[in-house]
Design an enzyme around this catalytic site. Structure first.
Site, PDB file in Angstrom:
ATOM      1  NE  ARG A   1      -8.963   1.716   2.255  1.00 58.78           N
ATOM      2  CZ  ARG A   1      -9.285   2.499   3.444  1.00 58.78           C
ATOM      3  NH1 ARG A   1     -10.603   1.299   4.622  1.00 58.78           N
ATOM      4  NH2 ARG A   1      -8.240   2.726   3.976  1.00 58.78           N
TER       5      ARG A   1
ATOM      6  CB  THR B   1      -6.400   2.335  -0.086  1.00 59.89           C
ATOM      7  OG1 THR B   1      -5.237   2.516   0.449  1.00 59.89           O
ATOM      8  CG2 THR B   1      -7.034   0.641   0.120  1.00 59.89           C
TER       9      THR B   1
ATOM     10  CG  HIS C   1      -2.096   8.731  -1.332  1.00 58.30           C
ATOM     11  ND1 HIS C   1      -3.386   7.707  -2.073  1.00 58.30           N
ATOM     12  CD2 HIS C   1      -1.844   8.268   0.037  1.00 58.30           C
ATOM     13  CE1 HIS C   1      -4.100   7.432  -0.841  1.00 58.30           C
ATOM     14  NE2 HIS C   1      -2.800   6.798   0.365  1.00 58.30           N
TER      15      HIS C   1
ATOM     16  CG  ASP D   1      -1.998   0.907   1.257  1.00 57.49           C
ATOM     17  OD1 ASP D   1      -1.784   2.235   0.645  1.00 57.49           O
ATOM     18  OD2 ASP D   1      -3.857   0.332   1.355  1.00 57.49           O
TER      19      ASP D   1
ATOM     20  CG  ASN E   1      -9.670   4.540   0.578  1.00 61.40           C
ATOM     21  OD1 ASN E   1      -9.959   3.545  -0.322  1.00 61.40           O
ATOM     22  ND2 ASN E   1      -8.987   5.797   1.280  1.00 61.40           N
TER      23      ASN E   1
ATOM     24  CG  ASP F   1      -2.845   0.921  -2.601  1.00 64.32           C
ATOM     25  OD1 ASP F   1      -1.203   1.504  -2.498  1.00 64.32           O
ATOM     26  OD2 ASP F   1      -3.952   1.056  -1.514  1.00 64.32           O
ATOM     27  CG  HIS F   2      -2.049   4.653  -3.293  1.00 64.96           C
ATOM     28  ND1 HIS F   2      -1.201   5.379  -2.445  1.00 64.96           N
ATOM     29  CD2 HIS F   2      -3.315   4.376  -2.532  1.00 64.96           C
ATOM     30  CE1 HIS F   2      -2.003   4.939  -1.283  1.00 64.96           C
ATOM     31  NE2 HIS F   2      -2.889   3.936  -1.026  1.00 64.96           N
TER      32      HIS F   2
ATOM     33  CG  HIS G   1      -1.116   8.789   5.156  1.00 61.98           C
ATOM     34  ND1 HIS G   1      -1.498   9.942   4.159  1.00 61.98           N
ATOM     35  CD2 HIS G   1      -2.266   7.524   4.687  1.00 61.98           C
ATOM     36  CE1 HIS G   1      -2.612   8.853   2.673  1.00 61.98           C
ATOM     37  NE2 HIS G   1      -2.475   7.901   3.092  1.00 61.98           N
TER      38      HIS G   1
ATOM     39  CG  ASP H   1      -1.918   3.830   3.016  1.00 63.34           C
ATOM     40  OD1 ASP H   1      -1.382   4.965   1.972  1.00 63.34           O
ATOM     41  OD2 ASP H   1      -2.425   4.696   3.621  1.00 63.34           O
TER      42      ASP H   1
HETATM   43 ZN   LIG Z   1      -3.581   5.763   1.934  1.00 64.69          ZN
END
Ligand SMILES: [Zn+2]
Length: 566
Positions: free
Chosen positions: A168, A84, A506, A43, A105, A360-361, A317, A313
């Site tokens: 998710r 995500t 993101h 992630d 999300n 995912d990004h 962040h 992730d």
């Molecule tokens: Zn994120």
């Protein structure tokens, strides 16, 4: 006639050639499918992490994937928002959010007037979670996955399991007809699931939870894996001024002691654990347990295991993509990937396994960091956007109360989710306001707000009035699902956030958020670095081609033929 022998020779050679070809065709093709498909997701893992940290990775993890797999260097998501759920909803369906229905999300559910998540489902219950914890299922996923299609192809004999820390990320790649999805509960500290899949957790999951796998990290000290000099050279100092950590139980400097400010494991601690690399370790050991106890890859009916590592992730962040912490969690997830690949090799054999690796990004630099580097970094306040729109609406209409709002504290605030604004259609109808004109007034006002680059209206996106050659428009269109999306979509300028809270984030259509790894390794795949344009939406159709099954229902990605053995 001197030419006759030549013509005869030609005819003869054609005949011989076609006989040889026919003989080749009558040989049975290699129809044996691989025993296992293993999707590994990290992630928030930007493509450039492979290059920035590549030499520091171990031989059996990401380096192995780059060496033995086919790796696309120009792999970009072609949708926005780059979050995500949309990313995880794309990689195994091959479908953009416009078709998977997973547009964010979270989004505003107009029917209930509530903000919902991509996977929350009131009709099911959590298994292993807390009593008030929202239950989850893939019921909002509108497209089939590779796993779903495999199960159709094998009369349900294939097993499909998704695991992650995030619900998710476990649920969406596995799909609607998965056997199970498991994720981490920050309420109980368990790996949990939902009654969507079964009425009771399998015994092996209960056994795993009985060992209190998260609790053993209580008080753990997160230190750098390598000497600090490596981090100083590649990521800079540990605590720059723009690395603002708002958590009361953490700072922006190593080491990080993981307690969540508690004296014993509880919800605060489990949340704190999310922001450490340790959940990746926990997840890797859970993946091993799944492989053993579910006997994944043990027979000729191909099974699917999707594993999505979430720690990267959370860490990205909190500390930003150029932090020492982000670098360290990248190096550490590589070690977990190596462990997982070694385990699969010993148990199933990598020669029998198709491995796909992606993210995912990506993530953008912290805006203040970008600004310090001379880039147009900045933060746009939602309140500024709405006050500017409000002024324009008041000047044109009877009222400025035409956007859907919700109550926060004692004030009403306009919904702004995934950079989508929502119209109050009842109010517009009541006052006889023309929706098309209204959309244009809102967009014109939004575009006067400093930092807003683009604005798209619902009717523009519905009419297909956007240009496929303009990547920003195309990505907005690919992220727009009419029944779920808002009425106006705004796009900030590069390096700018339209978000009030996080240190780094993101969601944009820009390269730093869209450019991610796409690597496929296994039987039928020629190793190498491929410079062709690709997208993680290509993973599903490519795996389907390798598995000789129908591609998922809405698969619009490309089969990455340049790397496939004929
Ligand atoms: Zn994120």
């Amino acid at each position: 006639m001197r030419r006759t022998p030549l013509v005869l020779l030609l005819i003869l050679s054609l005949f011989v050639g076609s006989v040889a070809q026919a003989q080749r065709r009558t040989q049975p093709p290699d129809t044996k499918r691989p025993k296992l498909v293993l999707l590994i997701v990290v992630d928030q893992f930007r493509y450039d992490y492979l290059e920035r940290f590549g030499d520091l990775f171990g031989a059996n993890g990401l380096k192995r994937l780059m060496r033995d797999g086919a790796s696309w260097t120009q792999s970009n998501y072609d949708h926005m928002p780059t979050y995500t759920a949309p990313g995880h909803g794309t990689m195994m369906t091959g479908a953009y959010p416009a078709e998977s229905g997973i547009i964010g999300n979270e989004w505003l559910d107009r029917a209930s007037g509530k903000r919902i998540t991509s996977v929350t489902d009131d009709t099911v219950k959590t298994l292993g979670g807390g009593p008030s914890e929202a239950a989850a299922s893939p019921s909002r996923l509108m497209a089939s996955t590779v796993g779903d299609e495999l199960r159709l192809a094998t009369n349900d004999r294939s097993k499909v399991i998704g695991i992650s820390v995030k619900d998710r990320s476990a649920i969406l790649p596995a799909g609607r007809h998965a056997n199970a999805a498991y994720w981490f509960s920050t309420v109980t500290g368990n790996m949990v699931s939902s009654t969507y899949y079964f009425n009771q957790l399998p015994a092996w999951v209960t056994t795993f939870n009985a060992t209190r796998p998260a609790d053993k990290y209580f008080g753990a000290k997160w230190e750098r894996l390598l000497p600090e000099s490596e981090y100083l050279r590649r990521a800079g100092p540990d605590s720059p001024s723009y690395e603002v950590v708002t958590s009361t139980s953490d700072t922006n400097a190593f080491p990080h002691t993981i307690t969540g400010g508690s004296t014993s494991p509880n919800t605060n601690f489990y949340w704190a654990l999310d922001y450490s690399p340790f959940t990746n370790e926990m997840l890797e050991s859970f993946a091993q347990q799944a492989i053993v106890n579910e006997q994944l890859g043990q027979d000729d009916d191909t099974d699917v295991l999707t594993v999505s590592f979430s720690a990267n992730d959370y860490v990205g962040h909190r500390y930003g993509p150029y932090s020492q912490e982000a670098m360290d969690v990248a190096l550490r997830v590589d070690r977990e990937i190596a462990k997982l690949l070694d385990f699969v090799d010993a148990r199933v054999g990598l020669s029998n396994t198709l491995v796909a690796f992606t993210a995912d990004h990506g993530v953008s630099p912290i805006p203040e960091h970008a600004a310090a580097m001379g880039l147009p970094g900045g933060r746009i306040k939602a309140a500024d956007l709405f006050s500017t729109i409000g002024v324009a609406l008041k000047a044109r209409y009877k009222s400025d109360d035409y956007l859907l709002r919700f109550k926060e504290a004692n004030a009403m605030r306009e919904w702004l989710i995934n950079s989508n604004l929502y119209f109050d259609y009842d109010a517009l109808r009541r006052d006889g306001v023309n929706v098309e004109e209204f959309s244009n007034v809102v967009c014109a006002a939004a575009l006067t707000v400093p930092g807003i680059a683009r604005c798209f209206t619902r009717s523009q996106l519905m009419r297909g009035a956007t240009s496929v050659t303009d990547p920003i428009e195309r990505r907005a269109l690919h992220g727009f699902y009419p029944a779920r999306s808002g009425d106006v979509v705004v796009v900030p300028e590069p390096f700018k956030y339209l978000a009030d809270t996080l240190t780094a984030t993101h969601g944009s259509p820009y390269s730093y958020d869209t450019h991610v790894p796409t690597i496929i390794m296994g039987p039928g795949v020629n190793a190498g670095r491929y410079l062709e344009a690709a997208t993680p939406a290509d993973i599903a159709p490519t795996l389907s081609a390798l598995l000789r099954i129908t591609a998922p229902s809405n698969s619009t990605g490309r089969v990455l033929v340049e790397a496939l053995r004929k």
